[in-house]
Design an enzyme around this catalytic site. Sequence first.
Site, PDB file in Angstrom:
ATOM      1  N   ASP A 153       0.861  -1.165   0.000  1.00 32.74           N
ATOM      2  CA  ASP A 153       0.000   0.000   0.000  1.00 32.74           C
ATOM      3  C   ASP A 153       0.907   1.228   0.000  1.00 32.74           C
ATOM      4  O   ASP A 153       1.929   1.239   0.679  1.00 32.74           O
ATOM      5  CB  ASP A 153      -0.822  -0.088   1.299  1.00 32.74           C
ATOM      6  CG  ASP A 153      -1.947   0.900   1.377  1.00 32.74           C
ATOM      7  OD1 ASP A 153      -1.685   2.095   1.221  1.00 32.74           O
ATOM      8  OD2 ASP A 153      -3.079   0.471   1.634  1.00 32.74           O
ATOM      9  N   GLU A 156      -4.968   2.400  -3.795  1.00 30.34           N
ATOM     10  CA  GLU A 156      -3.501   2.446  -3.776  1.00 30.34           C
ATOM     11  C   GLU A 156      -2.910   1.144  -3.248  1.00 30.34           C
ATOM     12  O   GLU A 156      -1.771   1.094  -2.815  1.00 30.34           O
ATOM     13  CB  GLU A 156      -3.016   3.633  -2.943  1.00 30.34           C
ATOM     14  CG  GLU A 156      -3.190   3.508  -1.460  1.00 30.34           C
ATOM     15  CD  GLU A 156      -4.568   3.870  -0.932  1.00 30.34           C
ATOM     16  OE1 GLU A 156      -4.711   3.923   0.296  1.00 30.34           O
ATOM     17  OE2 GLU A 156      -5.514   4.087  -1.720  1.00 30.34           O
TER      18      GLU A 156
END
Length: 190
Positions: free
Chosen positions: A48, A91
Site C-alpha cells: 500500500d 492504492e
Amino acid sequence: LTGLLNRKTFDDRIMKLVELKKRETTHTGQENDRRKHHTGRFWLGIFDIDFFKRINDTYGHVFGDEILILVSRLVQGLFRNDDLIFRYGGEEFITVARAETEGDIYSLFERFRKKVETYSFPQVGQVTVSIGIVEITGFDIPTSFVGCADRALYYAKEHGRNMTCMYSDLVKKGLVSSGMNEGRIIFFDE
C-alpha cells in the site's frame, strides 16, 4: 490506469494457484514424479502506498494517478515476468511471486520497498510503501491468506510505515494472532 492485472483477474488466478498447490500437496507417487510436478513456493505480498490520501489532497488526483503509474512501473521493473502483479484496489497492490525461502522473498520485497523509497517522484518527492507477505499454500482459502498478508501490512502501517513484514515472523513473535478465528466470521473488527 496502471496496466496491471485487476481484482477480478486476481480472484481467477489465485484460485488456480491454490488448486495447483493442493494437487502438489496431496500428490502421491514416486519421488521422481514429485520432483517433476513440484512448482516451488509461492508468496503473496500486499503493499500500500503510505499516506496516499495526503498526496491526493495536497497535489490533486492527477498527481495521485501519476504516483500509481510510477509505482506500477517500479514493481514491474523489479519482479520477474512470470510473477503476477495486480492493482487490488485504490492504492493497494498484490504481487504473487515464487521464491524458495522466506529469506529470498523478504529480500525481494525489501528491495522493492527501498527502490520506491529512493525514487524521486515528480512534484511529490519521496513516496514510501508498507508491505505484508504470506506464503500461499494448498491448505488455505484465498481470503484467509490475503487476510494474513493484510494483517502483516497493517502491522507495518501501525508501527512506522515504510517497512516490510512477514506474517509468519509476526506470528512467531506473538505480535499478531495466527490464522482465522476457527470457523467464526468476524465482521468489521468486532
